[in-house]
Design an enzyme around this catalytic site. Sequence first.
Site, PDB file in Angstrom:
ATOM      1  N   ASP A 196       4.655  13.074  -6.260  1.00  0.00           N
ATOM      2  CA  ASP A 196       4.839  12.281  -5.034  1.00  0.00           C
ATOM      3  C   ASP A 196       3.719  11.255  -4.915  1.00  0.00           C
ATOM      4  O   ASP A 196       2.551  11.602  -4.703  1.00  0.00           O
ATOM      5  CB  ASP A 196       4.845  13.215  -3.814  1.00  0.00           C
ATOM      6  CG  ASP A 196       5.256  12.458  -2.559  1.00  0.00           C
ATOM      7  OD1 ASP A 196       4.600  11.456  -2.212  1.00  0.00           O
ATOM      8  OD2 ASP A 196       6.253  12.861  -1.926  1.00  0.00           O
ATOM      9  N   ASP A 229       1.808  11.383  -1.469  1.00  0.00           N
ATOM     10  CA  ASP A 229       0.916  12.553  -1.357  1.00  0.00           C
ATOM     11  C   ASP A 229      -0.303  12.412  -2.248  1.00  0.00           C
ATOM     12  O   ASP A 229      -1.415  12.742  -1.849  1.00  0.00           O
ATOM     13  CB  ASP A 229       1.671  13.839  -1.724  1.00  0.00           C
ATOM     14  CG  ASP A 229       2.627  14.275  -0.610  1.00  0.00           C
ATOM     15  OD1 ASP A 229       2.553  13.716   0.496  1.00  0.00           O
ATOM     16  OD2 ASP A 229       3.444  15.178  -0.870  1.00  0.00           O
TER      17      ASP A 229
HETATM   18  N1  URA Z   1       8.942   9.044  -4.692  1.00  0.00           N
HETATM   19  C1  URA Z   1       7.844   9.590  -5.279  1.00  0.00           C
HETATM   20  O1  URA Z   1       6.755   9.524  -4.749  1.00  0.00           O
HETATM   21  N2  URA Z   1       8.005  10.194  -6.492  1.00  0.00           N
HETATM   22  C2  URA Z   1       9.186  10.286  -7.114  1.00  0.00           C
HETATM   23  O2  URA Z   1       9.247  10.832  -8.215  1.00  0.00           O
HETATM   24  C3  URA Z   1      10.313   9.715  -6.476  1.00  0.00           C
HETATM   25  C4  URA Z   1      10.165   9.109  -5.266  1.00  0.00           C
END
Ligand code: URA
Length: 207
Positions: free
Chosen positions: A199, A202
């Site tokens: 992510d 994150d």
């Molecule tokens: N958003 C993200 O942060 N990671 C992904 O793999 C897909 C969407």
Amino acid sequence: MENVFESTHPLVRHKLTRLRDKHTESKKFRELVRELGALLTYEATADLATEQVTVETPLTTTTGEDLQEKIGLVPILRSGLGMVEGVWELMPSAEVWHIGLYRDERTLKPVAYYNRLPVAPTVSVCLILDPMLATGGSAVATVDILKNWGVAKIKFVGLIASPEGIARLHDAHPDVAIHIAAIDDHLNENGYIVPGLGDAGDRQFGT
Ligand code: URA
């Protein structure tokens, strides 16, 4: 695919690998997102129009070129934020227009929750900044918003794309150039790009 540009630059490839590494901590991750944003924007802006100007050097007068276009940076909240600083260092006079989108659980369509664009466009070129082009829904919705605003020249600058995201954005807006560090293998059932980097929000914000 026409209008899709996957970077082959060694610096981009190296920094992207460090970004993917799950051992890369937040501070370094943010640094890499900023640097990659700048490197990819350098590639994405190679066709910007310039106008001839005269300039006085300490020795004589000569001709040079100034950027002719008014540039808008459009980070998609929240992970696009981390790309702004690096790009802004290259183009300090660019305007920054944030767009925030969430996905409506009933319709599954992206809905803008933050959009403070004025009525008339103030820029002639927009660079949409979003590290991950996953389903492509947010990117397509952002291009729709910018086209409705009246901007004719729009480019998408991202770090990692899924083949599904590339296809969706390209099918909806074939005129929008997509500049990306890597096109990965697939989207998983949770909407994550694989192999990806996890992510991006994150990992930047330590959440
Ligand atoms: N958003 C993200 O942060 N990671 C992904 O793999 C897909 C969407």
